[in-house]
Design a protein around this motif. Structure first.
Motif, PDB file in Angstrom:
ATOM      1  N   VAL A   1       0.880  -1.169   0.000  1.00  0.00           N
ATOM      2  CA  VAL A   1       0.000   0.000   0.000  1.00  0.00           C
ATOM      3  C   VAL A   1       0.914   1.215   0.000  1.00  0.00           C
ATOM      4  CG1 VAL A   1      -1.805   1.264   1.210  1.00  0.00           C
ATOM      5  CG2 VAL A   1      -1.756  -1.233   1.313  1.00  0.00           C
TER       6      VAL A   1
ATOM      7  N   LYS B   1       2.344   3.186   3.058  1.00  0.00           N
ATOM      8  CA  LYS B   1       1.943   2.499   4.290  1.00  0.00           C
ATOM      9  C   LYS B   1       2.598   1.113   4.386  1.00  0.00           C
ATOM     10  CE  LYS B   1      -2.568   4.806   4.155  1.00  0.00           C
ATOM     11  NZ  LYS B   1      -4.036   4.611   4.081  1.00  0.00           N
TER      12      LYS B   1
ATOM     13  N   GLU C   1       0.923  -1.575   6.511  1.00  0.00           N
ATOM     14  CA  GLU C   1      -0.289  -2.209   5.996  1.00  0.00           C
ATOM     15  C   GLU C   1      -0.004  -3.057   4.757  1.00  0.00           C
ATOM     16  OE1 GLU C   1      -3.418   0.594   5.370  1.00  0.00           O
ATOM     17  OE2 GLU C   1      -3.182   1.533   7.344  1.00  0.00           O
ATOM     18  N   SER C   2       1.249  -3.163   4.375  1.00  0.00           N
ATOM     19  CA  SER C   2       1.631  -3.871   3.154  1.00  0.00           C
ATOM     20  C   SER C   2       1.947  -5.335   3.448  1.00  0.00           C
ATOM     21  CB  SER C   2       2.850  -3.200   2.510  1.00  0.00           C
ATOM     22  OG  SER C   2       2.564  -1.844   2.199  1.00  0.00           O
TER      23      SER C   2
ATOM     24  N   ASN D   1     -10.973  -7.241   4.766  1.00  0.00           N
ATOM     25  CA  ASN D   1      -9.620  -7.560   4.316  1.00  0.00           C
ATOM     26  C   ASN D   1      -9.747  -8.313   2.993  1.00  0.00           C
ATOM     27  OD1 ASN D   1      -6.992  -8.428   3.895  1.00  0.00           O
ATOM     28  ND2 ASN D   1      -6.617  -8.858   6.054  1.00  0.00           N
TER      29      ASN D   1
ATOM     30  N   SER E   1      -7.121  -1.796   1.944  1.00  0.00           N
ATOM     31  CA  SER E   1      -6.363  -2.151   3.148  1.00  0.00           C
ATOM     32  C   SER E   1      -7.270  -2.820   4.168  1.00  0.00           C
ATOM     33  CB  SER E   1      -5.746  -0.893   3.763  1.00  0.00           C
ATOM     34  OG  SER E   1      -4.940  -0.227   2.829  1.00  0.00           O
TER      35      SER E   1
END
Length: 717
Positions: A232, A235, A238-239, A630, A668
């Motif tokens: 992301v 981020k 969040e990856s 998700n 995300s």
């Protein structure tokens, strides 16, 4: 001996039949756990038929040169052939079982299956016709030649699946490639791609695409795998690319897998920085200033492997059992280098931090040389625990709550690198650790230390590399996002507290789903009062800095508690949480940890739950369902929600039906809320039905499959 021979020959024939069956319909077979274990023995035994076949060939070529009776030699040769055939069949069978447990390139895998099956059949046919074939030498040696060719081909395809394409000639090919320089290359080519090539390409290429992810070309890498895009932009936390690296080494989804070369701390930091900067594939290295931190990191990574000397340690390694026990979803403990006794510990998720876990690291206090506690709620009191890790060389305490207790770190005489950025340490506290004998680098940007104090410290310690300011050019820098201090479920009359790590930054926020900016949105001056669940958005501002990205969070307010809660349908056996109790325990689940007890997961069944408040039921204005999103893990909002209510469980009627909007693309992971407004209902009994999406949309990698619905709380406000 004759009886054993007959049993083995019969067993080999049965395996041939099974191999042929697997070749045509193996992809439709679902393996039980014990067969999965057998499949993983494939790498262990695959060298046996290779070695035995070579021994068999040697015996065939040496009859004129050794002093053995012809009959004895023939018997030995046949026994070797018998075990060659048996181990070849067993290896092929275990290989088929292993292939059903992972993602491999379908074309190459099929070649490996076919060549292995042919090899197994050839060995068997030579075995059962051994005496007849020996008298027909041309045909016999022709068949043996085919066997050897089959071994070479199946071995080649197997090695490609395991090590990646062109594994043998890779070094020669690399030498002929164009030399990459700062002038002609991008940051991706010089910094990111070499990391992926060394640590990731062997499992993520056109021939072997684990998780359907191919990294060898930019186009395929950007496309992502079965979980969608691997990062992301902006981020890293969040990856998925970064998350799997930080998982415990023993975790099934940890990458690279246990047994393969792991990424170094510098390599992980570089990937995180690349994603945080936007994951740009085109940015040229020549465009960056020589003092740019990104360019400096790339230069460090360009050091040839033979120039990097892994430090040798005299202490003994910690037992594997101890390391495994200390690993958890929120603390990862792993070797600093492959086969090194030195260990590194990383802590994750501030809200899940457990002081007991830190204290338990005393079991490896001799082996612990790197410790990352950035963003954890560490205070001066905990520094006495850290001070006992006598061999610690690198310590990261960025953005913790420490201030004046650094004297507890004086025993760390091996410490070479210390990070204290974003903390409240002052110059007086810093003086306690500056004399440490091995300290060579110190990071203290964004601390209360004044410019005059910085100059004095630089003069007193000229050989110590101190980073006072992370950003060294005159371009405006983007602020980090603000954050929520009191996350979780808010109690009645509890106020929302926002903060920012940058002194002097101002925060603006909204609670109506609009986006705040420097003009719109309320100025955050004191804790915010909320009466019901709201979607909070906030961003930070400071003169000379660029506006931060928007921080978004769902603030849930605790509501009325039902006297009785019942689950009317069963959740999936993997995600049962704590049953009905999970729906009203005021404990929020994490967006990327769906195996926590907070969550209930549904796929095959619809979610149905009943809530009984009794005859003196409260006046409910809205019902809030907290659920997970998700898309990479096939977790979607419910397709439809029904609300039933009445004063008796047996006499309820449908009050509302809500069709929930679905994601249009990958997004995300987050915790979201479905708010169902009511006109002050006083029902004694409510039933909620949430229906998981039956078919994932066409844009999703799992299109057509069933989706998951995860719920952690239901609030009645």
């Amino acid at each position: 001996m004759s009886r054993i021979k007959n049993i083995l020959v019969s067993l080999i024939f049965c395996i041939q039949v099974l191999l042929t069956f697997f070749l045509f319909v193996g992809d439709k077979v679902k393996l039980p756990v014990w067969l999965q274990v057998m499949g993983r023995l494939h790498p262990l035994i695959l060298h046996l038929p290779i070695g035995l076949s070579l021994f068999f060939l040697i015996l065939l070529l040496l009859p004129q040169r050794i002093d053995l009776e012809r009959e004895t030699l023939s018997r030995i040769t046949f026994i070797v052939l018998l075990f060659t055939s048996f181990t070849a069949s067993l290896t092929a069978l275990f290989g088929f079982l292993l292939s059903l447990q992972g993602d491999y390139g379908s074309t190459l895998l099929m070649r490996h299956k076919i060549s292995s099956t042919i090899l197994s059949w050839l060995c068997y046919l030579v075995l059962i016709n051994y005496e007849n074939l020996r008298n027909r030498k041309v045909f016999f040696y022709g068949t043996i030649s085919l066997m050897m060719l089959a071994i070479l081909f199946s071995g080649h395809t197997g090695a490609t699946l395991t090590h990646g394409e062109n594994f043998v000639f890779g070094p020669i090919v690399k030498e002929s490639n164009q030399l990459l320089t700062v002038e002609n290359s991008s940051v991706y080519q010089l910094g990111v791609q070499p990391i992926l090539e060394k640590k990731c390409y062997s499992c993520h290429n056109d021939s072997k695409a684990k998780g359907k992810l191919v990294m060898t070309t930019i186009k395929q890498f950007v496309k992502g795998g079965k979980h969608g895009k691997e990062w992301v932009e902006g981020k890293p936390e969040e990856s998925n690319l970064i998350k799997v690296i930080h998982l415990p080494l023993t975790h099934d989804k940890h990458m690279p897998p246990d047994g393969k070369a792991q990424l170094s701390g510098a390599e992980v930091h570089f990937l995180e920085t690349w994603i945080r900067s936007g994951a740009d594939f085109e940015k040229k290295m020549a465009e960056l200033k020589p003092t740019d931190s990104f360019r400096i990191m790339t230069s460090q990574l360009l050091v040839k492997p033979e120039q990097v000397i892994e430090k040798k340690y005299s202490f003994n390694p910690a037992p594997d059992k101890v390391i495994n026990n200390l690993n958890s979803p929120f603390c990862s403990l792993f070797p600093l280098y492959e086969n090194s006794p030195a260990l590194r510990a990383d802590f994750f998720v501030q809200q899940a931090f457990n002081l007991k876990t830190l204290e338990m690291l005393k079991e490896v206090e001799d082996q612990l040389v790197e410790l990352n506690l950035a963003h954890m709620p560490i205070t001066d009191e905990e520094l006495s625990i850290i001070g006992k890790f006598k061999n610690l060389e690198k310590l990261n305490l960025n953005f913790t709550k420490i201030s004046s207790g650094l004297k507890e770190l004086k025993p760390l005489t091996q410490l070479t690198s210390l990070s204290l950025s974003g903390t409240k340490v002052n110059a007086q506290s810093l003086s306690d650790i500056l004399p440490l004998p091995q300290l060579t680098e110190l990071f203290v940007w964004n601390t209360p230390i004044t410019n005059n104090e910085q100059l004095a410290i630089n003069q007193q310690y000229p050989n110590l590399s101190i980073v006072w300011n992370l950003f060294r050019d005159d371009q405006p820098i983007v602020l980090s996002k603000p954050s929520l201090v009191n996350e979780g479920v808010f109690k009645k009359n509890e106020r929302v507290i926002l903060k920012h790590v940058m002194p002097g930054a101002t925060i603006r926020y909204t609670m109506d789903n609009t986006s705040p900016d420097s003009v719109h949105g309320k100025l955050y001056e004191s804790p915010i009062k909320i009466e019901s669940t709201v979607y909070l958005k906030a961003c930070a501002y400071k003169e000379g800095w660029l506006q931060s990205d928007i921080y978004q969070v769902m603030c849930f307010v605790d509501g009325y508690k039902a006297k009785e809660i019942e689950l009317l349908t069963k959740p999936d056996p993997q995600y049962v949480g704590e049953g009905a109790k999970s729906l009203m325990d005021s404990r929020k689940g994490l967006a990327d940890q769906f195996k926590e007890a907070s969550w209930l997961g549904f796929k095959e069944n619809e979610f149905e739950a009943g809530f009984y408040f009794g005859q003196e039921a409260p006046a409910v204005k809205n019902i809030v369902i907290s659920y997970g999103r998700n898309t990479g893990s096939y977790i979607f909002p419910p397709a439809q929600v029904e609300l039933w209510a009445g004063n008796e469980k047996q006499k309820i009627s449908l009050i509302k039906t809500i069709n929930v909007a679905q994601p249009k693309s990958n997004e995300s992971a987050k915790v979201d809320a479905l708010i169902i407004p009511l006109v002050e209902a006083n029902y004694a009994y409510y039933k909620i039905i949430a229906k998981p999406i039956k078919k994932l949309p066409a844009w999703h990698s799992g299109k057509g499959q069933k989706g998951w619905f995860f719920v952690d709380e239901v609030f009645f406000n």
